[in-house]
Structures are given as structure tokens and as C-alpha cells.
Design a protein around this motif. Structure first.
Motif, short mmCIF file in Angstrom:
data_model
loop_
_atom_site.label_atom_id
_atom_site.label_comp_id
_atom_site.label_asym_id
_atom_site.label_seq_id
_atom_site.Cartn_x
_atom_site.Cartn_y
_atom_site.Cartn_z
N ALA A 57 -54.39 21.67 30.69
CA ALA A 57 -53.81 20.35 30.91
C ALA A 57 -54.80 19.42 31.61
O ALA A 57 -54.87 18.22 31.32
N CYS B 149 -54.44 17.43 36.10
CA CYS B 149 -53.15 17.28 35.43
C CYS B 149 -52.08 16.95 36.47
O CYS B 149 -52.33 16.93 37.67
N GLU C 285 -49.85 14.67 29.53
CA GLU C 285 -50.52 15.85 29.01
C GLU C 285 -49.46 16.85 28.57
O GLU C 285 -48.43 17.01 29.22
#
Length: 252
Positions: free
Chosen positions: A188, A196, A174
Motif C-alpha cells: 500500500a 499508506c 490505496e
């Protein structure tokens, strides 16, 4: 008495309250998304608290939530409920559209997505969050010679390029900025369609800390070792402080 009524309602296997709480607790225990786990746990606590105060009302509420027409909250109902609570929803539609345009189908990309899917998500993230990097990447790629496939991969067919081994639970890199203070609006996490890397590591550290605390609470030997270690560190810091103090007096 209210206590006996609450007990009999909670222990009955045919009540709507028990069926709804079973679903919530199952989600809180087994869902892979931390946010869903948290929401399910909070909802179950609220139901349990209502059951302790008024069992009939808790049963009625659970029954209404299990009806087919209630399942799946609509956009209109969400706005209506928020408005009735006095919540300002003027920016909600813009935020929703921003998220939808930002993800560009990222919600459909699974951990086993194709390289083309991952490339699309990666480009969308760079374009939205790091436009200068996206522009530089575009310049780099358009500047490659026509023979770049053969030069770099020794083949003109990218499907023949060996895929990198994917770790379980890894949704790919990401690029969106991490939001260290807000789990719900972390771009993210939205890009990864999961936690994330920052929040995955934070959650892993939290779970590790819980394990250490549980060990200290149940293992007297481990607690003594920790106390001895803290005592050693304290003594060392005291010695270092004593050694530095004459130097400070001299310099002054």
C-alpha cells in the motif's frame, strides 16, 4: 590524543565528514518519507560512532561518499556489496521486477495527479491484489448504458465534473493490502508513493504517544492526574470483581 583529534575534525567546517553528516541530519529532520528519515538517522549514528573510534577513517569514508562517482548506487554494485556480505540475492531481481510491474508508473503519480493517473494506479492495484474485485468492476463498467456520462454526471465531458477537494498529503485511495508488520515491503505504501493510511495513522499515534510521554516527564501536575486516574480505575475494577465473585460462587 584521539579525543582531541576527533573534536578538532568534527568541529572543522571544511571536513567531508561534517558535510556528509549535515546532509544526513537534514534528511533525518526534514524528509517527508519516514523510511528515508530512519535510514539517514542510522547512517549518521554509524558515522558518529566511527568518528569517536577513528577520526581519520571517518573522514576518509565521508570523503569517498561525497565523490561524484560514488553518489547513486548502481544495481551491479548493490548486488556485489550484498554478495560480499553473504546475503542471498537470488530473489532480488524477481522482487524488483514485481514491484516495477506492480506500480505501473505509480512513482510518477503525484498527490496532484490527474483523475486518469489515479484511475490507472487504482486499477493496477485492484488487478494485482484483488483480481475478483477488478473483474467485478470491469463487468460493472462495461455493463453501463451508453448514456452513463449524462445519467450520472449530467455532462458528456468528464473534465467538467467537479473534482473532489484533496486533503494535503493525501495521495488518493490505496487498495493494496496493508503490511502491519513490515514498513519496507508494504504494498500500500508503494502504491501511494508515500506512507499508506495505516502507516500514516500508526506514525501519528506514535508521535502523539511521544508527546504524552514528554508531557508526563516534564509536567508534575499531569503526572499526578494520571496517577489519580489510574487509582480510580483500579478501585472500580476491584469493586466490579468483588460484585461478580458471589455470583460465580452461586452458579458453581
Amino acid at each position: 590524543m584521539p579525543t582531541s583529534t576527533s573534536t578538532s575534525t568534527s568541529t572543522s567546517t571544511s571536513t567531508a565528514l561534517l558535510r556528509l553528516r549535515r546532509q544526513l541530519l537534514s534528511t533525518a529532520y526534514g524528509n517527508m518519507d519516514f523510511r528515508y528519515q530512519l535510514l539517514a538517522s542510522l547512517a549518521d549514528r554509524a558515522l558518529a560512532e566511527l568518528d569517536r573510534h577513528s577520526s581519520p577513517e571517518a573522514e576518509e569514508l565521508a570523503d569517498s561518499h561525497l565523490r561524484p562517482e560514488y553518489i547513486g548506487i548502481t544495481e551491479g554494485r548493490a548486488l556485489s556489496e550484498a554478495g560480499s556480505l553473504g546475503i542471498d540475492t537470488s530473489g532480488w531481481e524477481e522482487r524488483r521486477e514485481r514491484i516495477r510491474s506492480y506500480t505501473r508508473g505509480a512513482d510518477a503519480v503525484t498527490p496532484d495527479g490527474t483523475p486518469a493517473d489515479s484511475a490507472q494506479r487504482l486499477w493496477a492495484s485492484l488487478f494485482d491484489n484483488y483480481p475478483s474485485v477488478a473483474a467485478a468492476l470491469a463487468d460493472l463498467l462495461t455493463g453501463l448504458p451508453p448514456s452513463w456520462r449524462m445519467d450520472l454526471f449530467q455532462t458528456n465531458d468528464l473534465t467538467q465534473v467537479p473534482a473532489e477537494p484533496r486533503q494535503q498529503g493525501d495521495n488518493g485511495p490505496e487498495t493494496a493490502p496493508y503490511s502491519s508488520t513490515d514498513w519496507e515491503d508494504c504494498a500500500a505504501c508503494m502504491e501511494a508513493n508515500d506512507l499508506c493510511r495505516f502507516h500514516s495513522g500508526f506514525l501519528a499515534g506514535e508521535q502523539h504517544l511521544r508527546g504524552l510521554l514528554a508531557t508526563l516527564a516534564t509536567d508534575s501536575i499531569a503526572l499526578e492526574q494520571l496517577q489519580d486516574r489510574n487509582h480510580e480505575i483500579g478501585q472500580r475494577q476491584a469493586r466490579e470483581s468483588a460484585e461478580k465473585s458471589p455470583e460465580r460462587e452461586t452458579s458453581q
